[in-house]
Design a protein around this motif. Structure first.
Motif, short mmCIF file in Angstrom:
data_model
loop_
_atom_site.label_atom_id
_atom_site.label_comp_id
_atom_site.label_asym_id
_atom_site.label_seq_id
_atom_site.Cartn_x
_atom_site.Cartn_y
_atom_site.Cartn_z
N THR A 1 0.95 -1.34 0.04
CA THR A 1 0.07 -0.11 0.12
C THR A 1 0.73 1.33 0.03
N ARG A 2 0.47 2.08 -0.87
CA ARG A 2 1.36 3.51 -1.01
C ARG A 2 0.85 4.61 0.08
N TYR B 1 -3.48 7.05 2.82
CA TYR B 1 -3.15 5.90 2.01
C TYR B 1 -4.05 6.25 0.62
N GLU B 2 -3.31 5.33 -0.26
CA GLU B 2 -4.44 4.89 -1.62
C GLU B 2 -5.44 4.19 -1.30
N LEU C 1 -8.15 1.69 -1.15
CA LEU C 1 -8.37 0.15 -1.88
C LEU C 1 -9.89 -0.22 -1.64
N SER D 1 -10.05 -5.76 3.16
CA SER D 1 -9.01 -6.73 3.32
C SER D 1 -9.12 -8.08 2.94
N ASP E 1 -7.21 -4.23 -4.22
CA ASP E 1 -7.59 -3.14 -5.05
C ASP E 1 -8.76 -3.37 -5.79
N LYS F 1 -2.12 -5.80 -1.45
CA LYS F 1 -1.07 -4.80 -1.06
C LYS F 1 -1.15 -4.83 0.30
N SER G 1 -0.38 -3.69 4.13
CA SER G 1 -0.54 -2.50 4.81
C SER G 1 -0.29 -2.42 6.18
#
Length: 609
Positions: free
Chosen positions: A359-360, A375-376, A378, A382, A437, A443, A445
């Motif tokens: 995660t970015r 965060y970005e 998604l 989860s 995503d 991703k 996190s």
């Protein structure tokens, strides 16, 4: 640059040479043409109005029409357009402008011309016959007996034109009337429908001169009536030579100057492009590094915390939107929890991570007592939602997608361990911290418990256990199993992998049989005995995927760190075939059995945090 200069020099030199007087014939009969691209006219032909009659041989008369097309004139008053002249093979290719050469046959006396008709480019047609033309009522046909139809003359509705040799009796020509008689016409000429005719001449025989690249001209003193000659080049005067030399030298320096200008322009453009790339890189790098937001910015981004996505011990997550319509997830940290270590870990760890399976971190807020992480966003939440059924809901993604997700997570962890300048240990790998995503790509996190260490070191010191029960590696709880290292993340990944296979928590007290409470041990026993894993398997491919994930998971949860594979090896196992995998040792054997398998020295070097 030298190539460019040479290229321009050739061009301008050629242009300068082109200004020189062309090769001339001594008698003034230079080759001519009606227009650019038209056939060149030279002996034995003569172009009326542009060349003297002495330049050609009798009967080889050409002219230019009002469209500047080359015209061959045949006796009597037959005019055909010239397409090509082959002086070596002494052949001329002609065609009728209206597409019907037969319309001019009544005026043709080919025997009075120097030409012979050729049925094609290579064959002569020396058969000359007398023919009669008939106009017949009704619909035409291709042929009947010895009577043939002329297509281009048979376009009048209700009638058609036939021809027949005068040597045959005129029978079976009912409903027909004779229109004309033709004398000494090549049989191929009257039947040709292609409108692509060839004529050949045998005298004068200039083909040999042309083949030797010599000129051919009329000479009545010779028995043949012609002679070959070497085409001379008119000598240039001193003034002309100086003019051409000046033009050549000037052209060369002009080309040289132009080349220098172009080369300098190229260097300037190259330098400008390089500068542009640097500027773009700096702009991209600035965009990739986390931005710092004020608390007012956080409120604006989340629309005053309007849409809540989730809540936990760490704080609350809200959905937000940046100014460029990019959706983000804002984690508002609890002010009362910890001393800021989680916040520092997140920013310091994720600020340097750029991987498709991590995660970015878009930005952060540290405004007084307010702390938040951006965060970005998604959309599929989860992984936990899709492997643990809630109240009978079925969110199973399918075995192929589970395999893709497992491989993506493994690549993300491998990147954390090997792809960054410093090794990042996550210490909290679990389904809840794996976000999906819109395409269900995983991703990793939540780096609140992460630690940084040098990649040259294999272990870290810890003052207290960290992680989530059920996923914590044994060495994190007790140093009897070895030092804490990146292998702790491998253990957590293995436990999560088994949960993905089983579709339930590793420890589940709700199962019917006590032997199934601890799922990893239960699944190992069934795998060791070759029994079914007790899951919904539809076909053999799905069974292979489930078996592969199970074997890899069991390798990862070996009690001792040195017995676990690295994440690089895990990726290779997940990408390989299940037939190449071996079942690992039983990680649930008694303590004495495990000690018997240990090497003498299992200690790893320790570094401080």
């Amino acid at each position: 640059m030298v190539i460019i200069i040479f290229h321009f020099f050739l061009i301008y030199s050629a242009a300068a040479v082109g200004l020189a007087p062309p090769s001339t014939y001594l008698d003034g009969c230079q080759p001519m043409s009606c227009k650019r691209g038209a056939p060149s006219v030279r002996f034995p032909f003569q172009l009326k109005g542009r060349q003297n009659e002495s330049c050609g041989s009798p009967g080889f008369n050409l002219s230019c029409n009002n469209k500047n097309q080359t015209v061959l004139e045949l006796p009597k008053s037959v005019k055909l357009l010239v397409k090509r002249i082959d002086y070596v093979k002494q052949m001329i290719q002609v065609y009728a402008e209206d597409g019907c050469v037969q319309r001019q046959l009544p005026n043709l006396t080919l025997s009075s011309s120097p030409f012979e008709f050729m049925s094609d480019y290579y064959s002569f047609d020396s058969t000359y016959k007398n023919f009669s033309l008939f106009k017949c009522a009704g619909e035409g046909w291709s042929h009947y007996g010895s009577y043939y139809t002329i297509g281009c003359l048979s376009r009048e509705p209700g009638s058609y034109v036939k021809y027949t040799s005068s040597d045959y009796p005129n029978t079976d020509l009912f409903h027909c009337s004779r229109t004309m008689d033709l004398r000494e016409v090549p049989e191929g000429l009257i039947s040709d429908e292609s409108n692509n005719l060839y004529f050949n001449w045998s005298r004068p025989e200039c083909g040999d001169c042309e083949a030797r690249h010599q000129g051919c001209r009329r000479n009545d003193t010779k028995p043949s009536g012609f002679e070959c000659f070497v085409i001379p080049i008119k000598h240039m005067g001193t003034r002309t030579k100086l003019m051409i030399s000046g033009i050549s030298i000037g052209s060369f320096f002009l080309a040289l100057s132009l080349s220098v200008v172009l080369y300098m322009h190229h260097l300037h453009k190259k330098e400008k492009d390089a500068q542009g790339k640097i500027e773009q890189f700096l702009e991209d790098y600035k965009a990739l590094k986390p931005s710092r937001y004020s608390y007012a910015d956080i409120k604006r981004i989340t629309f005053d915390f309007k849409e809540k996505l989730g809540q936990g011990g760490y704080g609350t997550v809200f959905k937000g939107t940046l100014s460029n319509d990019v959706s983000v997830a804002v984690k508002l940290l609890n002010n009362f929890k910890g001393n800021g270590e989680e916040f520092i870990n997140e920013v310091s760890s994720m600020g340097r991570i750029h991987h498709v399976n991590v995660t970015r971190l878009v930005g952060f807020c540290a405004d007084g007592y307010h702390r938040a992480l951006v965060y970005e966003y998604l959309p599929n939440e989860s992984l936990e939602k899709f492997i643990f059924g809630d109240k009978g809901e079925n969110h199973f993604l399918g075995w192929e997608k589970l395999h893709e997700i497992a491989l993506g997570i493994a690549k993300g962890i491998e990147y954390l361990h090997q792809g960054c300048e410093q090794r990042i240990l996550h210490f909290d790998i679990k389904p809840h911290n794996i976000l999906l995503d819109q395409h269900f790509n995983p991703k990793i996190s939540d780096f609140g418990l992460a630690k940084l260490c040098s990649k040259e070191q294999s272990a870290v010191s810890m003052t207290a256990a960290r992680g989530t029960m059920g996923y914590i590696a044994p060495e994190v709880l007790s140093r009897n199993f070895g030092n804490v290292s990146y292998k702790s993340d491998v253990y957590s990944f293995g436990m999560m992998l088994l949960e993905m296979v089983g579709g339930r928590k590793n420890i589940d007290v709700k199962v019917e049989h006590m032997s199934q409470v601890y799922f990893p041990e239960w699944v190992y026993n069934r795998l060791d005995k070759g029994e079914a894993l007790g899951m919904s398997i539809e076909n053999e491919e799905h069974d292979k995927i489930a078996k592969k994930l199970t074997i890899v998971g069991l390798w990862c949860i070996q009690w001792y760190p040195v017995d676990r594979p690295s994440m690089k090896s895990v990726v290779q196992m997940l990408e390989g075939e299940v037939e190449h995998l071996t079942v690992p040792p039983n990680p649930f054997a008694s303590k004495e059995e495990m000690r018997a398998k240990l090497p003498i020295n299992r200690e790893l070097p320790t570094i401080s945090e």
